[in-house]
Design a protein around this motif. Structure first.
Motif, PDB file in Angstrom:
ATOM      1  N   THR A 190       0.844  -1.199   0.000  1.00 32.50           N
ATOM      2  CA  THR A 190       0.000   0.000   0.000  1.00 32.50           C
ATOM      3  C   THR A 190       0.877   1.245   0.000  1.00 32.50           C
ATOM      4  OG1 THR A 190      -1.695  -1.191   1.265  1.00 32.50           O
ATOM      5  CG2 THR A 190      -1.844   1.222   1.210  1.00 32.50           C
ATOM      6  N   VAL A 191       0.562   2.164  -0.894  1.00 33.33           N
ATOM      7  CA  VAL A 191       1.341   3.403  -0.998  1.00 33.33           C
ATOM      8  C   VAL A 191       0.418   4.596  -0.818  1.00 33.33           C
ATOM      9  CG1 VAL A 191       2.720   4.864  -2.520  1.00 33.33           C
ATOM     10  CG2 VAL A 191       3.097   2.389  -2.491  1.00 33.33           C
ATOM     11  N   SER A 192       0.840   5.526   0.006  1.00 31.37           N
ATOM     12  CA  SER A 192       0.099   6.770   0.220  1.00 31.37           C
ATOM     13  C   SER A 192       1.007   7.949  -0.113  1.00 31.37           C
ATOM     14  CB  SER A 192      -0.366   6.888   1.675  1.00 31.37           C
ATOM     15  OG  SER A 192      -1.182   5.795   2.033  1.00 31.37           O
ATOM     16  N   TRP A 193       0.392   9.021  -0.546  1.00 26.79           N
ATOM     17  CA  TRP A 193       1.131  10.245  -0.857  1.00 26.79           C
ATOM     18  C   TRP A 193       0.639  11.370   0.046  1.00 26.79           C
ATOM     19  CZ3 TRP A 193       5.178  10.765  -4.235  1.00 26.79           C
ATOM     20  CH2 TRP A 193       5.403   9.709  -5.120  1.00 26.79           C
ATOM     21  N   TYR A 194       1.596  12.166   0.500  1.00 25.85           N
ATOM     22  CA  TYR A 194       1.295  13.303   1.367  1.00 25.85           C
ATOM     23  C   TYR A 194       2.022  14.538   0.834  1.00 25.85           C
ATOM     24  CZ  TYR A 194      -0.677  10.206   4.927  1.00 25.85           C
ATOM     25  OH  TYR A 194      -1.474   9.307   5.601  1.00 25.85           O
ATOM     26  N   GLN A 195       1.412  15.701   1.067  1.00 25.28           N
ATOM     27  CA  GLN A 195       2.034  16.966   0.727  1.00 25.28           C
ATOM     28  C   GLN A 195       2.372  17.697   2.021  1.00 25.28           C
ATOM     29  OE1 GLN A 195      -0.346  20.541  -0.201  1.00 25.28           O
ATOM     30  NE2 GLN A 195       0.566  20.491  -2.252  1.00 25.28           N
ATOM     31  N   GLN A 196       3.604  18.176   2.135  1.00 25.91           N
ATOM     32  CA  GLN A 196       3.998  18.899   3.336  1.00 25.91           C
ATOM     33  C   GLN A 196       4.507  20.287   2.952  1.00 25.91           C
ATOM     34  OE1 GLN A 196       7.196  17.244   5.758  1.00 25.91           O
ATOM     35  NE2 GLN A 196       6.343  18.180   7.603  1.00 25.91           N
ATOM     36  N   ALA A 197       3.717  21.293   3.248  1.00 28.67           N
ATOM     37  CA  ALA A 197       4.141  22.673   3.045  1.00 28.67           C
ATOM     38  C   ALA A 197       5.121  23.051   4.148  1.00 28.67           C
ATOM     39  CB  ALA A 197       2.927  23.600   3.068  1.00 28.67           C
ATOM     40  N   LEU A 198       5.943  24.031   3.878  1.00 30.65           N
ATOM     41  CA  LEU A 198       6.968  24.442   4.831  1.00 30.65           C
ATOM     42  C   LEU A 198       6.328  24.890   6.138  1.00 30.65           C
ATOM     43  CD1 LEU A 198      10.041  24.558   4.657  1.00 30.65           C
ATOM     44  CD2 LEU A 198       9.842  26.995   4.123  1.00 30.65           C
ATOM     45  N   ASP A 248       1.592  24.794  -5.167  1.00 32.43           N
ATOM     46  CA  ASP A 248       1.926  23.373  -5.152  1.00 32.43           C
ATOM     47  C   ASP A 248       3.362  23.144  -4.683  1.00 32.43           C
ATOM     48  OD1 ASP A 248       0.087  22.839  -8.255  1.00 32.43           O
ATOM     49  OD2 ASP A 248      -0.590  22.715  -6.168  1.00 32.43           O
ATOM     50  N   SER A 249       4.116  24.201  -4.500  1.00 34.38           N
ATOM     51  CA  SER A 249       5.481  24.070  -3.980  1.00 34.38           C
ATOM     52  C   SER A 249       5.421  23.468  -2.580  1.00 34.38           C
ATOM     53  CB  SER A 249       6.167  25.430  -3.925  1.00 34.38           C
ATOM     54  OG  SER A 249       6.342  25.968  -5.219  1.00 34.38           O
ATOM     55  N   ALA A 250       6.103  22.345  -2.401  1.00 33.75           N
ATOM     56  CA  ALA A 250       6.037  21.625  -1.128  1.00 33.75           C
ATOM     57  C   ALA A 250       6.972  20.430  -1.176  1.00 33.75           C
ATOM     58  CB  ALA A 250       4.609  21.134  -0.860  1.00 33.75           C
ATOM     59  N   LEU A 251       7.062  19.749  -0.047  1.00 35.01           N
ATOM     60  CA  LEU A 251       7.750  18.457   0.021  1.00 35.01           C
ATOM     61  C   LEU A 251       6.690  17.383  -0.167  1.00 35.01           C
ATOM     62  CD1 LEU A 251      10.459  16.964   0.722  1.00 35.01           C
ATOM     63  CD2 LEU A 251       9.621  16.884   3.081  1.00 35.01           C
ATOM     64  N   TYR A 252       6.876  16.533  -1.151  1.00 35.58           N
ATOM     65  CA  TYR A 252       5.918  15.458  -1.417  1.00 35.58           C
ATOM     66  C   TYR A 252       6.483  14.158  -0.864  1.00 35.58           C
ATOM     67  CZ  TYR A 252       3.166  18.704  -4.045  1.00 35.58           C
ATOM     68  OH  TYR A 252       2.376  19.779  -4.384  1.00 35.58           O
ATOM     69  N   LEU A 253       5.734  13.595   0.040  1.00 31.42           N
ATOM     70  CA  LEU A 253       6.168  12.409   0.763  1.00 31.42           C
ATOM     71  C   LEU A 253       5.374  11.186   0.320  1.00 31.42           C
ATOM     72  CD1 LEU A 253       6.224  14.112   4.255  1.00 31.42           C
ATOM     73  CD2 LEU A 253       8.243  13.236   3.093  1.00 31.42           C
ATOM     74  N   CYS A 254       6.086  10.116   0.132  1.00 31.99           N
ATOM     75  CA  CYS A 254       5.467   8.827  -0.139  1.00 31.99           C
ATOM     76  C   CYS A 254       5.602   7.983   1.126  1.00 31.99           C
ATOM     77  CB  CYS A 254       6.158   8.156  -1.312  1.00 31.99           C
ATOM     78  SG  CYS A 254       5.639   6.462  -1.621  1.00 31.99           S
ATOM     79  N   ALA A 255       4.556   7.255   1.464  1.00 29.01           N
ATOM     80  CA  ALA A 255       4.597   6.371   2.623  1.00 29.01           C
ATOM     81  C   ALA A 255       4.063   5.003   2.227  1.00 29.01           C
ATOM     82  CB  ALA A 255       3.765   6.936   3.762  1.00 29.01           C
ATOM     83  N   SER A 256       4.660   3.959   2.752  1.00 29.14           N
ATOM     84  CA  SER A 256       4.160   2.620   2.444  1.00 29.14           C
ATOM     85  C   SER A 256       3.793   1.875   3.717  1.00 29.14           C
ATOM     86  CB  SER A 256       5.191   1.827   1.632  1.00 29.14           C
ATOM     87  OG  SER A 256       6.283   1.410   2.439  1.00 29.14           O
ATOM     88  N   SER A 257       2.939   0.911   3.537  1.00 24.38           N
ATOM     89  CA  SER A 257       2.494   0.074   4.646  1.00 24.38           C
ATOM     90  C   SER A 257       1.896  -1.204   4.057  1.00 24.38           C
ATOM     91  CB  SER A 257       1.430   0.794   5.486  1.00 24.38           C
ATOM     92  OG  SER A 257       0.254   0.995   4.722  1.00 24.38           O
ATOM     93  N   GLY A 266      12.313  12.681   5.649  1.00 24.76           N
ATOM     94  CA  GLY A 266      10.919  12.350   5.828  1.00 24.76           C
ATOM     95  C   GLY A 266      10.632  11.977   7.278  1.00 24.76           C
ATOM     96  N   PRO A 267       9.355  11.976   7.670  1.00 26.38           N
ATOM     97  CA  PRO A 267       8.994  11.587   9.035  1.00 26.38           C
ATOM     98  C   PRO A 267       9.438  10.162   9.355  1.00 26.38           C
ATOM     99  CG  PRO A 267       7.150  12.661   7.933  1.00 26.38           C
ATOM    100  CD  PRO A 267       8.177  12.405   6.885  1.00 26.38           C
ATOM    101  N   GLN A 268       9.952   9.970  10.548  1.00 22.98           N
ATOM    102  CA  GLN A 268      10.435   8.660  11.002  1.00 22.98           C
ATOM    103  C   GLN A 268       9.504   8.145  12.090  1.00 22.98           C
ATOM    104  OE1 GLN A 268      14.336   8.903  12.709  1.00 22.98           O
ATOM    105  NE2 GLN A 268      14.290   6.842  13.534  1.00 22.98           N
ATOM    106  N   PHE A 269       8.989   6.936  11.927  1.00 21.62           N
ATOM    107  CA  PHE A 269       8.091   6.324  12.892  1.00 21.62           C
ATOM    108  C   PHE A 269       8.776   6.167  14.250  1.00 21.62           C
ATOM    109  CE2 PHE A 269       4.855   3.600  14.538  1.00 21.62           C
ATOM    110  CZ  PHE A 269       5.498   2.587  15.221  1.00 21.62           C
ATOM    111  N   ILE A 270       8.070   6.580  15.321  1.00 22.27           N
ATOM    112  CA  ILE A 270       8.610   6.412  16.667  1.00 22.27           C
ATOM    113  C   ILE A 270       7.830   5.338  17.423  1.00 22.27           C
ATOM    114  CG2 ILE A 270       9.085   7.515  18.883  1.00 22.27           C
ATOM    115  CD1 ILE A 270       9.101  10.199  17.453  1.00 22.27           C
ATOM    116  N   ILE A 271       6.533   5.562  17.564  1.00 21.96           N
ATOM    117  CA  ILE A 271       5.708   4.654  18.348  1.00 21.96           C
ATOM    118  C   ILE A 271       4.249   4.879  17.989  1.00 21.96           C
ATOM    119  CG2 ILE A 271       5.430   6.224  20.324  1.00 21.96           C
ATOM    120  CD1 ILE A 271       5.736   3.731  22.152  1.00 21.96           C
ATOM    121  N   ASP A 272       3.435   3.840  18.128  1.00 22.44           N
ATOM    122  CA  ASP A 272       2.017   3.969  17.847  1.00 22.44           C
ATOM    123  C   ASP A 272       1.197   3.398  19.000  1.00 22.44           C
ATOM    124  OD1 ASP A 272       1.751   1.173  15.430  1.00 22.44           O
ATOM    125  OD2 ASP A 272       2.536   1.286  17.475  1.00 22.44           O
TER     126      ASP A 272
END
Lengths: 112, 115
Positions: A31-39, A85-94, B43-49
């Protein structure tokens, strides 16, 4: 075991252009999720992909679209870029079962 | 690396002291909560849930406390070290119907550890 990887690291575009960002999930994740992080802010959820389909979506316009491939990697596409749209785009998996999300290092997008 | 959190609340602690970072969450129906650490340029680093059926969970040097009555989450870091300096985010799972996690993040707290 490689974690989540993203490319490119940095990207500069001009208004109106289109951009594609890429993500490879952590080994064993489907599973992949995308996030946008503004400064100066926390990440905001864009959408999530599982089994090559968009499963959940945050409050982002249709200019934001994505894709997931059979090997679980994913792309984020943004059309008609705006300065905002300027930002850090983060991908997260689980795993789909709801294990914690693990984030990649992000792609820094600058729109001029 | 770039700076994350230019205008965040800041907690400054002495090396070796314990740190407590607080977070208020918004949805009483949220069932899962996570703490992340984000260093500049990363990027964010997982700590605890923690899941909503628990009040407390401990990890290595970290403890998360959940108070559902007042919708409050805290992260305690024991014997804070200079390497703990970062921005800390709490996040709650907003997804429903057994879908995968869809996290909403708080605004973040910058932790500065003085040697």
């Amino acid at each position: 075991d490689a974690g989540v990887t993203q490319s490119p690291t940095h990207l500069i575009k001009t208004r109106g252009q289109q951009v594609t960002l890429r993500c490879s999930p952590k080994s064993g994740h489907d599973t992949v999720s995308w996030y946008q992080q503004a400064l100066g802010q926390g990440p905001q959820f864009i959408f999530q992909y599982y089994e090559e389909e968009e499963r959940q979506r945050g409050n982002f316009p249709d200019r934001f679209s994505g894709h997931q491939f059979p090997n679980y990697s994913s792309e984020l596409n943004v059309n008609a870029l705006l300065l905002g749209d300027s930002a850090l785009y983060l991908c997260a998996s689980s795993s789909w079962a709801g294990a914690p999300l693990f984030f990649g290092p992000g792609t820094r997008l600058t729109v001029l | 690396g770039e700076s994350v959190g230019l205008h965040l609340p800041t907690l400054s602690v002495q090396e070796g002291d314990n740190s407590i970072i607080n977070c208020a969450y918004s949805n009483s129906a949220s069932d899962y909560f996570i703490w992340y650490k984000q260093e500049s340029g990363k990027g964010p680093q997982f700590i605890i849930d923690i899941r909503s059926n628990m009040d407390k969970r401990q990890g290595q040097r970290v403890t998360v406390l959940l108070n559902k009555t007042v919708k409050h989450l805290s992260l305690q870091i024991a014997a804070t070290q200079p390497g703990d300096s970062a921005v800390y985010f709490c996040a709650e799972n907003m997804s429903r119907n057994n879908a995968g996690n869809m996290l909403t993040f708080g605004g973040g707290t910058r932790l500065m550890v003085k040697p």
